[in-house]
Design a protein around this motif. Structure first.
Motif, PDB file in Angstrom:
ATOM      1  N   ALA A  92       3.502  -7.301  11.383  1.00  0.00           N
ATOM      2  CA  ALA A  92       2.511  -8.059  11.530  1.00  0.00           C
ATOM      3  C   ALA A  92       1.215  -7.648  11.123  1.00  0.00           C
ATOM      4  CB  ALA A  92       2.646  -8.763  13.005  1.00  0.00           C
ATOM      5  N   ALA A  93       0.850  -6.448  11.423  1.00  0.00           N
ATOM      6  CA  ALA A  93      -0.348  -6.024  11.033  1.00  0.00           C
ATOM      7  C   ALA A  93      -0.455  -5.586   9.413  1.00  0.00           C
ATOM      8  CB  ALA A  93      -0.484  -4.500  11.598  1.00  0.00           C
ATOM      9  N   ALA A  94       0.480  -5.465   8.738  1.00  0.00           N
ATOM     10  CA  ALA A  94       0.737  -5.365   7.228  1.00  0.00           C
ATOM     11  C   ALA A  94       0.581  -6.652   6.641  1.00  0.00           C
ATOM     12  CB  ALA A  94       2.162  -4.627   6.822  1.00  0.00           C
ATOM     13  N   ALA A  95       1.059  -7.764   7.289  1.00  0.00           N
ATOM     14  CA  ALA A  95       0.983  -9.020   6.824  1.00  0.00           C
ATOM     15  C   ALA A  95      -0.425  -9.515   7.055  1.00  0.00           C
ATOM     16  CB  ALA A  95       1.962  -9.883   7.504  1.00  0.00           C
ATOM     17  N   THR A  96      -0.951  -9.400   8.105  1.00  0.00           N
ATOM     18  CA  THR A  96      -2.232  -9.760   8.311  1.00  0.00           C
ATOM     19  C   THR A  96      -3.325  -9.147   7.394  1.00  0.00           C
ATOM     20  OG1 THR A  96      -2.069  -9.882  10.553  1.00  0.00           O
ATOM     21  CG2 THR A  96      -4.372  -9.786  10.186  1.00  0.00           C
ATOM     22  N   LYS A  97      -3.201  -8.031   7.026  1.00  0.00           N
ATOM     23  CA  LYS A  97      -4.011  -7.521   6.059  1.00  0.00           C
ATOM     24  C   LYS A  97      -3.925  -8.059   4.674  1.00  0.00           C
ATOM     25  CE  LYS A  97      -4.622  -2.512   7.478  1.00  0.00           C
ATOM     26  NZ  LYS A  97      -6.125  -2.303   6.871  1.00  0.00           N
ATOM     27  N   ALA A  98      -2.797  -8.393   4.232  1.00  0.00           N
ATOM     28  CA  ALA A  98      -2.363  -8.903   3.120  1.00  0.00           C
ATOM     29  C   ALA A  98      -3.151 -10.575   3.110  1.00  0.00           C
ATOM     30  CB  ALA A  98      -0.881  -9.070   2.800  1.00  0.00           C
ATOM     31  N   VAL A  99      -2.903 -11.190   4.295  1.00  0.00           N
ATOM     32  CA  VAL A  99      -3.451 -12.581   4.338  1.00  0.00           C
ATOM     33  C   VAL A  99      -4.773 -12.609   4.290  1.00  0.00           C
ATOM     34  CG1 VAL A  99      -4.091 -14.446   6.005  1.00  0.00           C
ATOM     35  CG2 VAL A  99      -1.622 -13.479   5.692  1.00  0.00           C
ATOM     36  N   LEU A 100      -5.743 -11.363   4.622  1.00  0.00           N
ATOM     37  CA  LEU A 100      -7.060 -11.180   4.710  1.00  0.00           C
ATOM     38  C   LEU A 100      -7.784 -10.724   3.190  1.00  0.00           C
ATOM     39  CD1 LEU A 100      -7.689  -9.476   8.107  1.00  0.00           C
ATOM     40  CD2 LEU A 100      -8.206 -12.067   7.420  1.00  0.00           C
ATOM     41  N   GLY A 101      -6.733 -10.403   2.332  1.00  0.00           N
ATOM     42  CA  GLY A 101      -6.873 -10.036   1.049  1.00  0.00           C
ATOM     43  C   GLY A 101      -7.376  -8.619   0.867  1.00  0.00           C
ATOM     44  N   GLU A 102      -6.712  -7.828   1.992  1.00  0.00           N
ATOM     45  CA  GLU A 102      -7.051  -6.356   2.077  1.00  0.00           C
ATOM     46  C   GLU A 102      -6.049  -5.546   1.398  1.00  0.00           C
ATOM     47  OE1 GLU A 102      -7.696  -5.624   6.018  1.00  0.00           O
ATOM     48  OE2 GLU A 102      -9.382  -6.866   6.240  1.00  0.00           O
ATOM     49  N   VAL A 103      -5.124  -6.135   0.903  1.00  0.00           N
ATOM     50  CA  VAL A 103      -3.919  -5.570   0.152  1.00  0.00           C
ATOM     51  C   VAL A 103      -3.752  -5.765  -1.469  1.00  0.00           C
ATOM     52  CG1 VAL A 103      -1.314  -5.093   0.251  1.00  0.00           C
ATOM     53  CG2 VAL A 103      -2.749  -5.518   2.326  1.00  0.00           C
ATOM     54  N   ALA A 104      -3.521  -4.953  -2.142  1.00  0.00           N
ATOM     55  CA  ALA A 104      -3.361  -5.395  -3.692  1.00  0.00           C
ATOM     56  C   ALA A 104      -2.021  -5.860  -3.643  1.00  0.00           C
ATOM     57  CB  ALA A 104      -3.536  -3.985  -4.440  1.00  0.00           C
ATOM     58  N   ALA A 105      -1.760  -6.688  -4.469  1.00  0.00           N
ATOM     59  CA  ALA A 105      -0.417  -7.289  -4.852  1.00  0.00           C
ATOM     60  C   ALA A 105       0.491  -6.366  -5.164  1.00  0.00           C
ATOM     61  CB  ALA A 105      -0.627  -8.255  -6.307  1.00  0.00           C
ATOM     62  N   GLU A 114      12.271   6.499  -2.239  1.00  0.00           N
ATOM     63  CA  GLU A 114      11.584   7.463  -2.578  1.00  0.00           C
ATOM     64  C   GLU A 114      10.560   6.752  -3.571  1.00  0.00           C
ATOM     65  OE1 GLU A 114      11.517  11.995  -4.619  1.00  0.00           O
ATOM     66  OE2 GLU A 114      13.568  10.779  -4.096  1.00  0.00           O
ATOM     67  N   GLY A 115       9.116   7.265  -3.277  1.00  0.00           N
ATOM     68  CA  GLY A 115       8.211   6.904  -4.189  1.00  0.00           C
ATOM     69  C   GLY A 115       7.536   5.249  -3.865  1.00  0.00           C
ATOM     70  N   ALA A 116       8.224   4.570  -2.990  1.00  0.00           N
ATOM     71  CA  ALA A 116       7.672   3.271  -2.803  1.00  0.00           C
ATOM     72  C   ALA A 116       6.542   3.174  -1.953  1.00  0.00           C
ATOM     73  CB  ALA A 116       8.818   2.704  -1.856  1.00  0.00           C
ATOM     74  N   GLN A 117       5.533   2.160  -2.301  1.00  0.00           N
ATOM     75  CA  GLN A 117       4.300   1.947  -1.435  1.00  0.00           C
ATOM     76  C   GLN A 117       4.758   1.332   0.007  1.00  0.00           C
ATOM     77  OE1 GLN A 117       0.913   0.232  -4.126  1.00  0.00           O
ATOM     78  NE2 GLN A 117       2.829  -1.080  -4.440  1.00  0.00           N
ATOM     79  N   GLY A 118       4.149   1.876   1.014  1.00  0.00           N
ATOM     80  CA  GLY A 118       4.400   1.556   2.011  1.00  0.00           C
ATOM     81  C   GLY A 118       3.346   1.714   3.155  1.00  0.00           C
ATOM     82  N   PHE A 119       3.497   1.965   4.345  1.00  0.00           N
ATOM     83  CA  PHE A 119       2.575   2.048   5.446  1.00  0.00           C
ATOM     84  C   PHE A 119       1.469   2.888   5.163  1.00  0.00           C
ATOM     85  CE2 PHE A 119       5.632   0.299   8.575  1.00  0.00           C
ATOM     86  CZ  PHE A 119       5.031  -0.793   8.878  1.00  0.00           C
ATOM     87  N   ASP A 120       1.721   4.204   4.375  1.00  0.00           N
ATOM     88  CA  ASP A 120       0.638   4.947   3.912  1.00  0.00           C
ATOM     89  C   ASP A 120      -0.437   4.250   3.050  1.00  0.00           C
ATOM     90  OD1 ASP A 120       1.682   6.823   5.406  1.00  0.00           O
ATOM     91  OD2 ASP A 120       2.492   7.909   3.777  1.00  0.00           O
ATOM     92  N   THR A 121      -0.100   3.593   2.285  1.00  0.00           N
ATOM     93  CA  THR A 121      -0.712   2.663   1.224  1.00  0.00           C
ATOM     94  C   THR A 121      -1.592   1.676   1.999  1.00  0.00           C
ATOM     95  OG1 THR A 121       1.070   3.021  -0.273  1.00  0.00           O
ATOM     96  CG2 THR A 121      -0.843   1.678  -0.908  1.00  0.00           C
ATOM     97  N   LEU A 122      -1.145   1.140   3.071  1.00  0.00           N
ATOM     98  CA  LEU A 122      -1.821   0.023   3.620  1.00  0.00           C
ATOM     99  C   LEU A 122      -2.893   0.543   4.727  1.00  0.00           C
ATOM    100  CD1 LEU A 122       1.578  -2.205   4.381  1.00  0.00           C
ATOM    101  CD2 LEU A 122      -0.477  -2.552   2.558  1.00  0.00           C
ATOM    102  N   GLY A 123      -2.617   1.919   4.999  1.00  0.00           N
ATOM    103  CA  GLY A 123      -3.672   2.340   5.857  1.00  0.00           C
ATOM    104  C   GLY A 123      -3.047   2.089   7.423  1.00  0.00           C
ATOM    105  N   ILE A 124      -2.087   2.094   7.627  1.00  0.00           N
ATOM    106  CA  ILE A 124      -1.306   1.960   8.814  1.00  0.00           C
ATOM    107  C   ILE A 124      -0.335   3.039   9.189  1.00  0.00           C
ATOM    108  CG2 ILE A 124       0.421   0.255  10.320  1.00  0.00           C
ATOM    109  CD1 ILE A 124      -0.638  -1.890   8.379  1.00  0.00           C
ATOM    110  N   SER A 125      -0.454   3.222  10.580  1.00  0.00           N
ATOM    111  CA  SER A 125       0.502   4.439  11.317  1.00  0.00           C
ATOM    112  C   SER A 125       1.507   3.647  12.115  1.00  0.00           C
ATOM    113  CB  SER A 125      -0.357   5.315  12.143  1.00  0.00           C
ATOM    114  OG  SER A 125      -1.357   6.022  11.521  1.00  0.00           O
TER     115      SER A 125
END
Length: 327
Positions: free
Chosen positions: A193-206, A282-293
């Motif tokens: 949900a935190a990741a989705a919220t960042k995306a809704v707020l426009g804080e995540v690249a497509a 391997e190599g996929a974007q994930g929580f690290d990219t989103l700045g979420i632990s």
């Protein structure tokens, strides 16, 4: 006026957490669901009138258009693990997702967030995985700037994973599982949900983001951790895939003969999925990219699985009492 987000499936397992977070962000939240009366619990997530459940059938263009009107962002959380009636994998996960994106584009919605799943693959043997991939393709065809989140198996208080097997452990001394060696990377529902919220707020690249927890475990190891939390000793038995396929076939026949009234514990498609590791690529974007632990299971499971302990909420008290010295 505050911005509006429409969350399709907003009263579901993941959707309710996104709705709560978006309400805290001050957004108006439109929760699009099939049964409004069963979604009234979302209204207290915000102030009066801030969070509103509304009817929507994602199989119908007009229904989707009605709840998309005026929205700044849409989030699609709708998915099925088992086909029931008209809610087939294709109708919900492929056609439904494409419909939401198409209607959103027609209404000039700024952004879309789509909850998919790790393992989405057009070439997969599982129809579930195939339609997840088709849904992603449909979303990107109309909303190329969408953010697609692919979580591994999700855990949390309302999950149908740990709760299900913890309930099964009450029945007897054996806990059967299919694919005991299959790897999973369980992810906490509020982290998704935190990741989705960042995306809704426009804080995540497509793009596509694969979301997994901090630890990877086999199915057997996950069940053992669950048993440790609920203070039960059970023999974990692996059901071979050939036997599981035979069982699923029999359950399917029983379901057909009873017109869907009797459902088996597993389907053929689920057996196929259980043969494939469900971990971040391997190599996929994930929580690290989103700045979420991501949150560890050990920090959450005891908070909601305690009710499956032999003494429930009194288990800790009884364990402590055993250590008291008799006088």
């Amino acid at each position: 006026m505050s911005q509006l987000v429409t969350i399709f499936g907003g009263s579901g397992f993941v959707g309710r957490y996104i709705a709560r977070r978006m309400a805290k962000e001050g957004w108006r939240v439109r929760v699009a669901v099939r049964n409004v009366n069963e979604a009234m619990f979302v209204r207290p997530y915000g102030v009066v009138g801030q969070v509103e459940p509304v009817f929507c059938n994602i199989r119908d263009d007009e229904s989707v258009a009605a709840v998309t009107q005026g929205a700044d962002v849409v989030v699609n959380c709708v998915g099925v693990l088992d086909e029931v009636g008209k809610n087939t994998f294709s109708a919900v996960q492929a056609e439904g997702a494409e419909r939401i994106a198409r209607v959103a584009a027609a209404h000039d919605v700024a952004r879309m967030v789509h909850i998919s799943a790790i393992g989405a693959d057009a070439d997969a043997q599982s129809e579930y995985a195939q339609t997840k991939a088709a849904g992603e393709a449909g979303v990107l065809a109309h909303m190329p700037g969408a953010v697609i989140l692919r979580p591994s198996i999700i855990f949390g208080p309302e999950d149908d994973f740990f709760n299900r097997f913890a309930g099964m452990s009450r029945v007897g001394p054996v806990l059967p599982v299919i694919g005991a060696d299959t790897k999973f990377q369980p992810v906490y529902v509020d982290d998704v949900a935190a990741a989705a919220t960042k995306a809704v707020l426009g804080e995540v690249a497509a793009g596509v983001y694969e979301l997994g927890g901090p630890d990877t475990h086999s199915f057997r190891e996950l069940m053992q951790q669950m048993l440790d939390v609920i203070h039960r000793r059970r023999l974990i038995i692996n059901i071979p895939f050939w036997a599981a396929r035979a069982m699923a076939a029999m359950f399917a026949i029983g379901r057909a003969l009873t017109l869907g009234l009797v459902k088996g514990p597993v389907t053929k498609d689920q057996v196929i999925n259980l043969a494939v590791d469900n971990v971040v690529s391997e190599g996929a974007q994930g929580f690290d990219t989103l700045g979420i632990s991501p949150t560890a299971m050990e920090a959450v499971l005891p908070d909601y699985l305690w009710r499956f302990r032999p003494s429930g909420q009194y288990s800790a008290i009884k364990d402590s009492a055993k250590n008291l010295r008799k006088t």
